[in-house]
Scaffold this active site. Sequence first.
Site, short mmCIF file in Angstrom:
data_model
loop_
_atom_site.label_atom_id
_atom_site.label_comp_id
_atom_site.label_asym_id
_atom_site.label_seq_id
_atom_site.Cartn_x
_atom_site.Cartn_y
_atom_site.Cartn_z
N GLY A 14 0.83 -1.20 0.00
CA GLY A 14 0.00 0.00 0.00
C GLY A 14 0.86 1.24 0.00
N ALA A 17 2.80 4.69 -2.99
CA ALA A 17 2.96 4.05 -4.30
C ALA A 17 1.79 3.12 -4.61
CB ALA A 17 4.27 3.28 -4.35
N SER A 42 -0.22 -5.24 4.41
CA SER A 42 -0.25 -5.73 5.78
C SER A 42 -0.04 -4.58 6.74
CB SER A 42 0.83 -6.79 6.00
OG SER A 42 0.94 -7.11 7.38
N VAL A 50 7.70 9.49 4.49
CA VAL A 50 8.31 10.81 4.68
C VAL A 50 8.35 11.61 3.38
CG1 VAL A 50 9.73 10.06 6.60
CG2 VAL A 50 10.65 9.90 4.29
N ALA A 53 7.06 16.29 0.29
CA ALA A 53 7.18 17.42 -0.61
C ALA A 53 7.10 16.94 -2.05
CB ALA A 53 8.50 18.16 -0.38
N LYS A 81 3.71 25.00 -2.08
CA LYS A 81 5.16 25.04 -2.25
C LYS A 81 5.50 25.74 -3.56
CE LYS A 81 9.06 21.90 -3.00
NZ LYS A 81 9.49 20.47 -3.06
N PRO A 99 13.19 27.88 -7.83
CA PRO A 99 11.75 28.15 -7.91
C PRO A 99 11.05 27.30 -8.96
CG PRO A 99 12.90 29.75 -9.25
CD PRO A 99 13.96 28.84 -8.66
N THR A 348 11.55 14.34 -5.75
CA THR A 348 11.18 13.58 -6.94
C THR A 348 10.59 12.20 -6.63
OG1 THR A 348 13.47 12.80 -7.11
CG2 THR A 348 12.85 14.72 -8.43
N ILE A 350 7.78 11.08 -5.13
CA ILE A 350 6.38 10.89 -5.51
C ILE A 350 6.22 11.07 -7.01
CG2 ILE A 350 4.07 11.91 -5.30
CD1 ILE A 350 4.56 12.21 -2.33
#
Length: 511
Positions: A14, A17, A42, A50, A53, A81, A99, A348, A350
């Site tokens: 789970g 991802a 499980s 974590v 961002a 952000k 930026p 990067t 996610i």
Amino acid sequence: MRADAIRKVVIVGGGTAGWMSAAAIARVMGELQGLEIELVESDQIGTVGVGEATIPQLQLFNALLGIDEDDFVRATHGTYKLGIEFRDWTYLGHRYVHPFGFYGLDMKGVEFHHHWLKGRALGDPTPLDDYSLSVVAGLKSRMARPRPDLPNSPLSKIAYAFQFDAGLYARYLRGLAERWGVKRTEGRIVDVIQNGETGFVEAIQLESGARIEGDLFIDCSGFRGLLIEQTLKAGFEDWSKWLPNDRAIAIPTESNGDEQPLTRATARPAGWQWRIPLQHRVGNGYVYSSAHVSDDEALATLQANLEGAQLAEPNFLRFKAGHRKRAWVKNVVAIGLAGGFLEPLESTSIHLIQSGIARLMTLFPTRRWSEAEIERYNARTVAEYVDIRDFIFLHFNATTRDDTPYWNQCRTTPPPEGLAYKYEMFRSNGRIFREHDELFTETSWTSVLVGQGIEAAGYHPAADLLPDAETLKRLAHIRAIVADTAEKMPSQREFLRQNNSASGVSLRQAS
């Protein structure tokens, strides 16, 4: 319906991802007749949790799922952000911001940074940051969505991403996925059953004795890679040579009232420290090299630099930078940490989940299992990892720091071929080329090359189409407009309140 269509997708694991995969497949493919999607996880096995961002591309994923942005931000205790602030990377006491969005305004068909470089040559010392609305607004704790109805305003092209509780995001996506027909099964996997002739995975067996069969298996089991590595032996490409950090410690703290819509990365003696402000807490962590500092020393460094009271005990993580040599083997596709890991410096992690899912949707298989399509998936995955690796290593490699063995190693390690080429092109005349639609744009490369102290010997000759005095006049006008626009933007707290996306959760209710 074609006879060789995939009938059952099984997602192993789970977390972010797994539930991103489940929600996306259900949303895009879920109405196919006869297609079942089952996710097995499980509660006994924790998730990393974590990856708080993100970068702006997540907006596209959320839009694909039909997610209401304000509802999503509120449910995940999220904040906005506008970029990443880097402290002490180039040298101690130095600061710059990478930026989202753009710098200034392209003029005479030439990218803005060439006009800025010309201005520097003419004696204008204004830093590049002053020409980015994302930087100026971010440092002032201001936030606004883009205004395409104001084409002449810097607001027309402002870009943003999110910072949120990754566990709450997974929970949010689970709700959507289950609503769209995804079946969740609780249980610990004790065996993987393969076809004796082909080696394809036929089923997984749970501790309860249950056997779950499938056609396509998606491995979201985290670093261990239960299917892709432990079962199918995909192999691992180790990039510790360029990215030596192999440990992290995460600690949530109370907020100190700093509501800047920026992720902060502060260089430390043997790595770097992140700071990610959410609505209900602040995420903090130290990413470091175990070859240069012990876990106890790293923890002491992190705790000495926290800005608020701890809300939980330290969470120690271990990893190795690199990627599976093949993310897709037979009928198994690895998504997320099961496929590889590049430390979270440029947020990067996610995105790599998202892009892996997008490639899978583009090349969604049949039970004929086209090797050409599988190889296409693997080649594009490796190419993306390489591009991101080069960009991340730039931060460590282009530095004048020589105050610790760690920074000496980073500074003196020869760069990969792609990054060496980027150095050469920029140092000559400030030229930057975005190769094969790589993730990071010309703006991103400009920001970090300049921020890390790489100097260009010249600028594009076409910048001289503007007379010197006109160049300086326009530069002054652009930064005045940027400063004025930022000043008129609402604070992030006001923005959240205006859009009904403030969560209203007490700081003590940290997840």
